[in-house]
Structure formats: C-alpha cells, structure tokens
Design a protein around this motif. Structure first.
Motif, PDB file in Angstrom:
ATOM      1  N   GLU A 252      33.938   0.676  22.675  1.00  0.00           N
ATOM      2  CA  GLU A 252      32.958   0.219  23.668  1.00  0.00           C
ATOM      3  C   GLU A 252      31.683   1.043  23.638  1.00  0.00           C
ATOM      4  OE1 GLU A 252      33.270  -2.463  25.475  1.00  0.00           O
ATOM      5  OE2 GLU A 252      35.243  -2.879  24.599  1.00  0.00           O
ATOM      6  N   THR A 254      28.629   1.687  22.190  1.00  0.00           N
ATOM      7  CA  THR A 254      27.731   1.042  21.227  1.00  0.00           C
ATOM      8  C   THR A 254      26.856   2.051  20.482  1.00  0.00           C
ATOM      9  OG1 THR A 254      26.117   0.691  23.005  1.00  0.00           O
ATOM     10  CG2 THR A 254      27.677  -1.100  22.543  1.00  0.00           C
ATOM     11  N   ARG A 260      31.899   2.324  14.556  1.00  0.00           N
ATOM     12  CA  ARG A 260      32.963   1.612  15.269  1.00  0.00           C
ATOM     13  C   ARG A 260      33.798   0.743  14.334  1.00  0.00           C
ATOM     14  NH1 ARG A 260      30.769  -1.821  19.948  1.00  0.00           N
ATOM     15  NH2 ARG A 260      29.235  -2.402  18.365  1.00  0.00           N
TER      16      ARG A 260
END
Length: 313
Positions: A252, A254, A260
């Motif tokens: 989550e 960003t 990620r």
C-alpha cells in the motif's frame, strides 16, 4: 649383516603399509546395519500422517469456519443492501454482482477471503506441522524410529499441501452451492459489464482457485521454514501471518514505486483478470513466477536447516 638389515627394512615397509590400510579403512564409511524389512521410503506413510492431521482439532475448526463463511455472507446480503456503501469502486462493483448468480456469489466469497482469511489455514497447516511435534517432544522419537529427516519433511509437506488445497477448494464449492440455492444457476455477471457462460465461468473459477493456491505458496513456505526453526507452533504460524500482513502493508506504500513488484502481496488479486471478458495472463504469470521463486528458496532453507539441526525435542 646386510641380510638382517634388509629383513628389518622389509618389516618396516610392511608395517607402514598396514598402518596406511588402517587409516584408509577408518576414513571409509562403515556399513550401517538395519533391521530386516526396514525401508526408509516406507516410514511415516502419507496415509498415517494424513489421518493424524485430520483428527487434529484445529483442522476440524478451520474446516468448519470455511464451511460457515458462505452462509454468513448470505445472511449479510439478505439483511443488508449489496450495493450500498463501499470502500473503492472496484470492490463495490464486484459486490454489486454477488446476488446475480451462484457463480458470482462464489467469486465474491473468494474476493472477500483471499486477502487474509485464506492465509490462516495455509499458515496453520504448514507452520504447525513440524513445530507441533517438537512441542509435544515426539519429534526426536519419530527420527529415532528411524524416519529419515528428509522423508519426515516430505511427508508433512505433502499432507500440509493437500489440506491447504482442500481448504481453498472447500470455500468456493460451498459458496457455489449456497449461492445457486439462493440466487439460481446462471452465467457469471462481470463487474465491468457483460456475462460469461456457465461452462466458461466454471473454468475461470478453477483458474482463480489455482492462482490463489500458488500465490499462497510464499506464506506456506515461510510458515514451513519457521516450523523447522522453532519448537513453538504459534510462533511459526503467527510469524508467517504477521509477515504476510507486513507485505500487504508495504504494497500500500505507493512511495516504493516499482519495488512493490517484488512484494508477493502486490499480485495477490491478479486473478481478477480471470473474471474479465478477455482472460489476461500477464499479471498472473508475474505473480506466479515471484511466488514460486520465494517458495523454492524458503523450502530449500527449511530442508537444509533441518538436516543439520540438533533435534532435542
């Protein structure tokens, strides 16, 4: 005199050769005596291990929870408004289709549980398997039976994988049956519009279940590795679940950008591409390759560490 000296030299050479033979024999592995009829491959049969695990209370409780979840969601949809109040357009759209057919209800059950609930049985079956034997002080007796260490791990790994697969299949099967009884058998209504025929929908749901199973291999391997490192089952299960949650949190953030993509949680909902008009494999392939890579490394660490571990429990 020369004859006596020659004989003494010959005896000395013979003595040196005998000592060298003794040292060479000591360096060679001595044959291991085993009982008649003993076969390492027949120790701890899968059937025996499976029956043991099925009789465990945690197996029955987890099965009961997964069986009850579709009924709980059915009651929730009957009492509430399926289309009211959501946290994100994608979730609302998918939930809007929950009552369209049994296939939609099964898909919603998978979406609601894939992020956390389905992590628990996988972590439980893999994390509890070896550590529980150590906590009961029965692990050393299994190895003294004698059950080879690799054989013990393979047996427990196969049973844990089978139970996890059964858990992941149980939920959509029960949800499909409950949803069909409540909303009828029909095509899969897609969140973006359009429908999929029942036959195609069944195949897509199988793809979804298969991908969820593969995506959970990271949690499974992590729990299994921790299970070989600790004597506390709760520590292995809790550690695997906790690190999985941390992965979800990192996904989550960003600010991490493309980093990620190396977090397994980033691809956990890639199966949503299977409930689109055109099946897209790209994200699922990336998620599968990442999950298998992490899993193979962690499983290898589990086998390597357990082979060298001093088992006293």
């Amino acid at each position: 005199m020369s004859t006596l000296a020659d004989r003494a030299e010959e005896r000395e050479k013979e003595g040196d050769e005998e000592r060298e033979d003794e040292r060479a024999g000591a360096g060679r592995a001595q044959p291991v005596e085993v009982a008649d009829g003993y076969r390492a491959g027949r120790t701890l049969p899968l059937r025996v291990e499976l029956v043991r695990q099925l009789k465990r209370r945690r197996t029955m409780v987890m099965g009961g929870l997964l069986f009850a979840l579709p009924f709980i969601l059915l009651i929730a949809f009957q009492v509430g408004d399926p289309g009211g109040g959501g946290n994100g357009a994608q979730r609302v759209n998918l939930m809007d289709t929950a009552t369209a057919s049994g296939a939609n209800f099964a898909a919603v059950n998978l979406f609601a549980s894939a992020g956390f609930l389905l992590v628990i049985p996988v972590a439980l079956f893999f994390g509890d398997t070896v550590a529980s034997e150590a906590s009961w002080s029965s692990l050393r007796y299994l190895l003294a039976a004698p059950v080879p260490r690799a054989r013990l791990l393979w047996s427990k790994l196969a049973v844990a994988f089978g139970l996890s697969l059964a858990a992941l299949v149980l939920l959509p099967v029960v949800a499909l049956a409950v949803g069909t009884a409540a909303y009828g058998w029909g095509p899969l209504q897609l969140p973006v519009g359009g429908t999929l025929p029942t036959g195609t929908a069944a195949v897509r749901l199988l793809i979804v279940v298969a991908y969820i199973l593969v995506s959970q291999l990271v949690t499974a391997a992590l729990a299994f590795w921790l299970s070989t490192r600790t004597d506390a089952p709760l520590g292995a299960v809790g550690g695997a679940v906790g690190l999985t949650i941390i992965g979800n949190v990192l996904d989550e953030v960003t600010a991490l950008g493309d980093w990620r993509h190396f977090v397994p949680a980033h691809w956990q909902y890639a199966w949503l591409d299977a409930v689109q008009p055109q099946l897209d494999w790209s994200d699922m392939i990336q998620g599968t390759s990442l999950s298998l890579t992490y899993a193979m490394v962690l499983f290898a660490l589990a086998f390597r560490g357990f082979a060298r571990k001093d088992v006293v429990s």
